[in-house]
Design a protein around this motif. Structure first.
Motif, PDB file in Angstrom:
ATOM      1  N   TRP A 188       4.893  -9.416  -3.241  1.00  0.00           N
ATOM      2  CA  TRP A 188       3.710  -8.973  -3.608  1.00  0.00           C
ATOM      3  C   TRP A 188       2.934  -8.161  -2.659  1.00  0.00           C
ATOM      4  O   TRP A 188       2.267  -7.009  -2.890  1.00  0.00           O
ATOM      5  N   VAL A 189       2.949  -8.602  -1.287  1.00  0.00           N
ATOM      6  CA  VAL A 189       2.343  -7.812  -0.256  1.00  0.00           C
ATOM      7  C   VAL A 189       3.031  -6.361  -0.272  1.00  0.00           C
ATOM      8  O   VAL A 189       2.307  -5.351  -0.119  1.00  0.00           O
ATOM      9  N   ILE A 190       4.506  -6.306  -0.199  1.00  0.00           N
ATOM     10  CA  ILE A 190       4.787  -4.993  -0.132  1.00  0.00           C
ATOM     11  C   ILE A 190       4.476  -4.140  -1.425  1.00  0.00           C
ATOM     12  O   ILE A 190       4.231  -2.873  -1.277  1.00  0.00           O
ATOM     13  N   ALA A 191       4.570  -4.650  -2.633  1.00  0.00           N
ATOM     14  CA  ALA A 191       4.185  -4.068  -3.733  1.00  0.00           C
ATOM     15  C   ALA A 191       2.535  -3.426  -3.757  1.00  0.00           C
ATOM     16  O   ALA A 191       2.475  -2.374  -4.452  1.00  0.00           O
ATOM     17  N   LEU A 192       1.943  -4.254  -3.305  1.00  0.00           N
ATOM     18  CA  LEU A 192       0.453  -3.988  -3.064  1.00  0.00           C
ATOM     19  C   LEU A 192       0.080  -2.914  -2.355  1.00  0.00           C
ATOM     20  O   LEU A 192      -1.030  -2.276  -2.299  1.00  0.00           O
ATOM     21  N   ALA A 193       0.819  -2.806  -1.003  1.00  0.00           N
ATOM     22  CA  ALA A 193       0.265  -2.054  -0.135  1.00  0.00           C
ATOM     23  C   ALA A 193       0.512  -0.643  -0.355  1.00  0.00           C
ATOM     24  O   ALA A 193       1.526  -0.145  -0.612  1.00  0.00           O
TER      25      ALA A 193
END
Length: 386
Positions: free
Chosen positions: A127-132
């Motif tokens: 989720w962090v990767i996709a949101l960044a």
């Protein structure tokens, strides 16, 4: 119109990132607390060091065996539901560990805690990767790595406040997992869909797509865990006091925590792949300098930088994963990262310890330096073939 929509979406995106990072930080505290806590308890029970180490190994075995299941779980039940269920199960298994207090029952329970915490960690990282935002992915993942490291370091500090006896330390860990699930539930509606229906990439199917990246994770994991386990042993060869070696490890961890954001910013200016190569090269240099500086004051800045760049290898790998893959491939890739982290932790420390048994203390920098050098040379050769 598009600009206005982007402006409205950006605050929501950063709120979601903050929520997921908060979730993972609490998770890291719970994990960082449990490892030393259980070791202290087993030590008081008179359990041998070998048995304590074998018990601790059950958790990474759980990571390895559960990793291939994560993409399928995310597709079938949804990433959010899977992560929330795992947070609840983590609290339950930790409660069972506190209730049983038996070294033999802890073997399957510690294996289970590896199985149920791994999807929570993997999906949160996805989720962090996709949101960044791509233009800010370096700094976001740098902050993420910093907070994870700080959370693991803060776990043992909690034991100073609550002690290691009775239920209080277990209740801290249980409440941390529950709070982790609560944080996740608050931001779940804002999280991107990473559980694509239809055609999905499996963990084994992902491996040929990024074999060098996965090899990098094995090296990063093995290096970190070998140094944490064997650097104190290395210091005894030089007659260095345990307190000084513990302080050196603390400085190394501090370098890890302090420098991931600057490395992430550097990756935005250059590329994650180039910064990763620089980190690997500096790690090799650190291995070469260790025997020369171990008895001098220069060892302090050396291990600080060594800690920063050695963990930076993993941070850059995560950034590159987000740059190259999306959707189900990203889910499979991150699960493969978790699997390879476990493999590195299981393979490299025993290999390094075995070399130290044969050639003595120099086996530590020699083995780790050789592994990193092979990775650096392979990276150059792979780049020339592309």
């Amino acid at each position: 119109m598009d600009l206005a929509e982007t402006g409205r979406d950006e605050p929501m995106q950063w709120a979601a990132i903050t929520g997921v990072v908060a979730t993972v930080s609490v998770f890291a505290i719970a994990q960082g607390l449990s490892y030393p806590l259980l070791s202290f308890i087993l030590q008081r029970q008179g359990v041998s060091p070998a048995m304590i180490g074998l018990s601790a190994a059950m958790t990474p075995v759980g990571f390895i065996l559960s990793s291939p299941l994560i993409p399928g779980l995310a597709r079938r039940f949804g990433a959010g539901r899977t992560a929330l269920t795992c947070a609840a199960l983590s609290a339950l298994v930790l409660a069972l560990i506190g209730w049983t207090q038996n070294v033999y029952l802890w073997f399957p329970l510690r294996f289970l805690i590896g199985v149920v915490t791994n999807p929570l960690y993997v999906l949160s990282e996805i989720w962090v990767i996709a949101l960044a935002p791509p233009s800010r992915r370096g700094r976001v993942m740098g902050v993420y790595s910093t907070i994870i490291s700080a959370g693991f370091a803060a776990g043992p500090l909690c034991l100073l406040a609550v002690g290691t006896e009775g239920w209080p330390p277990f209740l801290v860990g249980i409440c941390a997992f529950i709070f982790c699930g609560a944080c996740l539930a608050l931001v779940l509606p804002r999280l991107p869909k990473v559980d694509e229906a239809g055609h999905g990439v499996s963990v084994m199917g992902f491996m040929p797509l990024a074999w060098l990246l996965l090899s990098t994770v094995v090296v990063a994991a093995g290096f970190e865990q070998a140094v944490l386990a064997l650097l104190p042993v290395y210091g005894t060869h030089y007659g260095i006091a345990e307190a000084r070696m513990s302080a050196l490890l603390s400085v190394m961890i501090a370098g890890n925590i302090a420098m991931q954001v600057p490395l992430g910013l550097l990756a935005e200016r250059l590329t994650a792949r180039l910064v990763r190569f620089i980190c690997v090269s500096l790690t090799v240099l650190g291995c070469a300098l260790l025997p020369l500086l171990i008895e001098t004051p220069l060892i302090w800045p050396c291990v600080f930088i060594w800690g920063a760049v050695s963990y930076g290898i993993y941070t850059m790998s995560i950034i590159e994963l987000g740059e190259r893959f999306t959707g189900s491939a990203l889910v499979a890739g991150n699960a493969a990262f978790s699997l390879m982290w476990g493999v590195g932790g299981i393979l490299v420390p025993p290999l390094t310890g075995g070399v130290m048994d044969v050639i003595g203390a120099p086996g530590l920098p020699f083995t780790l330096g050789a592994i990193c050098l092979v990775l650096a040379v392979t990276t150059i050769l792979r780049r020339r073939m592309v």
